[in-house]
Design a protein around this motif. Structure first.
Motif, short mmCIF file in Angstrom:
data_model
loop_
_atom_site.label_atom_id
_atom_site.label_comp_id
_atom_site.label_asym_id
_atom_site.label_seq_id
_atom_site.Cartn_x
_atom_site.Cartn_y
_atom_site.Cartn_z
N ARG A 1 1.02 3.18 10.09
CA ARG A 1 1.13 4.37 9.24
C ARG A 1 2.19 5.32 9.79
O ARG A 1 2.97 5.90 9.02
N THR B 1 2.10 10.08 14.79
CA THR B 1 1.76 10.39 13.41
C THR B 1 2.22 11.81 13.08
O THR B 1 1.89 12.75 13.79
N HIS C 1 0.28 16.41 8.45
CA HIS C 1 0.09 16.23 7.01
C HIS C 1 0.68 17.42 6.26
O HIS C 1 0.49 18.57 6.63
N PRO D 1 -5.54 17.05 0.64
CA PRO D 1 -6.16 15.78 0.27
C PRO D 1 -6.41 15.68 -1.23
O PRO D 1 -6.66 16.69 -1.90
N GLU E 1 -12.63 12.42 6.24
CA GLU E 1 -11.33 12.49 5.58
C GLU E 1 -10.63 11.15 5.77
O GLU E 1 -10.46 10.69 6.89
N THR F 1 -7.44 8.29 4.92
CA THR F 1 -5.99 8.19 4.73
C THR F 1 -5.69 6.83 4.11
O THR F 1 -6.24 5.81 4.55
N LEU G 1 -8.22 2.54 2.35
CA LEU G 1 -8.42 3.84 2.98
C LEU G 1 -9.12 3.68 4.32
O LEU G 1 -10.16 3.00 4.42
N GLY H 1 -10.60 5.72 7.99
CA GLY H 1 -11.14 7.01 8.42
C GLY H 1 -12.53 6.90 9.02
O GLY H 1 -12.90 7.67 9.91
N GLY I 1 -0.29 7.02 3.10
CA GLY I 1 -0.18 8.32 3.73
C GLY I 1 -0.98 9.41 3.04
O GLY I 1 -1.22 10.47 3.63
N THR I 2 -1.40 9.18 1.80
CA THR I 2 -2.20 10.18 1.08
C THR I 2 -3.55 10.36 1.75
O THR I 2 -4.22 9.39 2.10
N ARG I 3 -3.95 11.62 1.94
CA ARG I 3 -5.29 11.91 2.43
C ARG I 3 -6.25 11.99 1.25
O ARG I 3 -5.89 12.46 0.18
N ARG J 1 -10.48 12.74 0.08
CA ARG J 1 -11.86 13.14 0.36
C ARG J 1 -12.70 12.79 -0.86
O ARG J 1 -12.28 12.98 -2.00
#
Length: 205
Positions: free
Chosen positions: A22, A72, A75, A79, A113, A115, A128, A130, A194-196, A198
Motif C-alpha cells: 500500500r 505509509t 491520509h 473515510p 477503520e 483501508t 479491505l 484493518g 488507499g481509500t479509508r 468505516r
C-alpha cells in the motif's frame, strides 16, 4: 523490494507485506502525479505492485532494488462511511469463530477503520484490511452459488462488499445499500486502493 520484468514494458514489484504494498502504491502514484514517473498503469495487489507501460523498466528496477519500502503517507481524505445492517447468514458462525457474542462482532467491525488494500474479483470489489490477525476467518467450506449485491463479508484478513450478485465463499455478516460500482459515476468505483472505510450499523445492530 524485488522488481521482476513482465514483458517488454512492465515490472512486478514484490514487497514483504500488504502494508508495504500500500505504501509503495501511494508513493508511485505520487511520483506519477509530480511527473517524475511515466507509467500507464499502477496496479496494487496483496504484496505486489504492477507497473505497466514503462519507457525504461530496467532503469526503474535498478532504482527500486536499492530503495527501502516507503513509509505509509498521511491520509488526506475522510473515510467513506458504509451503513450496514448486520443480519448476515454467517454472523453467528463468525461470532463463534471469534469466541464472542454476535453483538461484539458488530462492535468490533464498526469500531475498526479499514483501508482498501487493492481491488479485484469484480468491478468495484475492494479488499479491505484493518482487523487484527486474531479475527481472520476461513472461507466457507461450500461457496454459495449466489451472494447478493451489497453483502458485507469476511475471508482471511479481509472484509469485502459484493458490488453485484455473484458466487462467493466469504462469510456474510451483513448488507449495505451503498452502490459500489456505477457506470454513470466518475469514478465508477466507490472504493479504490488507499481509500479509508468505516462501517456504521443500522437497524437493530
Amino acid at each position: 523490494m524485488t522488481a521482476l520484468p513482465v514483458g517488454d514494458d512492465a515490472l512486478l514489484v514484490k514487497v514483504a507485506s500488504g502494508a508495504q504494498a500500500r505504501a509503495l502504491h501511494a508513493e508511485l502514484l505520487r511520483r506519477r502525479a509530480e511527473g517524475s514517473l511515466t507509467v500507464r498503469e499502477i496496479v496494487p495487489a496483496a504484496r505486489t505492485v504492477l507497473l505497466d507501460g514503462l519507457a525504461d523498466p530496467a532503469r526503474l528496477a535498478s532504482e527500486l532494488a536499492s530503495c527501502e519500502a516507503p513509509a505509509t503517507p498521511p491520509h488526506a481524505r475522510e473515510p467513506v462511511e458504509l451503513p450496514v445492517r448486520y443480519d448476515g447468514p454467517d454472523l453467528a458462525e463468525v461470532a463463534a469463530h471469534w469466541r464472542v457474542p454476535v453483538r461484539e462482532v458488530v462492535r468490533i467491525h464498526t469500531n475498526t477503520e479499514f483501508t482498501v488494500a487493492f481491488c479485484g474479483f469484480a468491478p468495484g470489489f475492494g479488499y479491505l484490511t484493518g482487523l487484527p490477525a486474531r479475527y481472520d476467518v476461513p472461507r466457507r467450506v461450500t461457496p454459495r452459488t449466489a451472494v447478493p449485491a451489497g453483502a458485507v463479508a469476511l475471508a482471511g484478513p479481509y472484509t469485502g462488499v459484493y458490488p453485484r450478485s455473484s458466487p462467493g465463499g466469504w462469510q456474510v455478516i451483513g448488507t449495505t445499500e451503498a452502490v459500489l460500482w456505477d457506470h454513470a459515476r466518475v469514478p465508477a468505483a466507490l472504493l479504490s486502493p488507499g481509500t479509508r472505510v468505516r462501517f456504521t450499523p443500522v437497524g437493530d445492530a
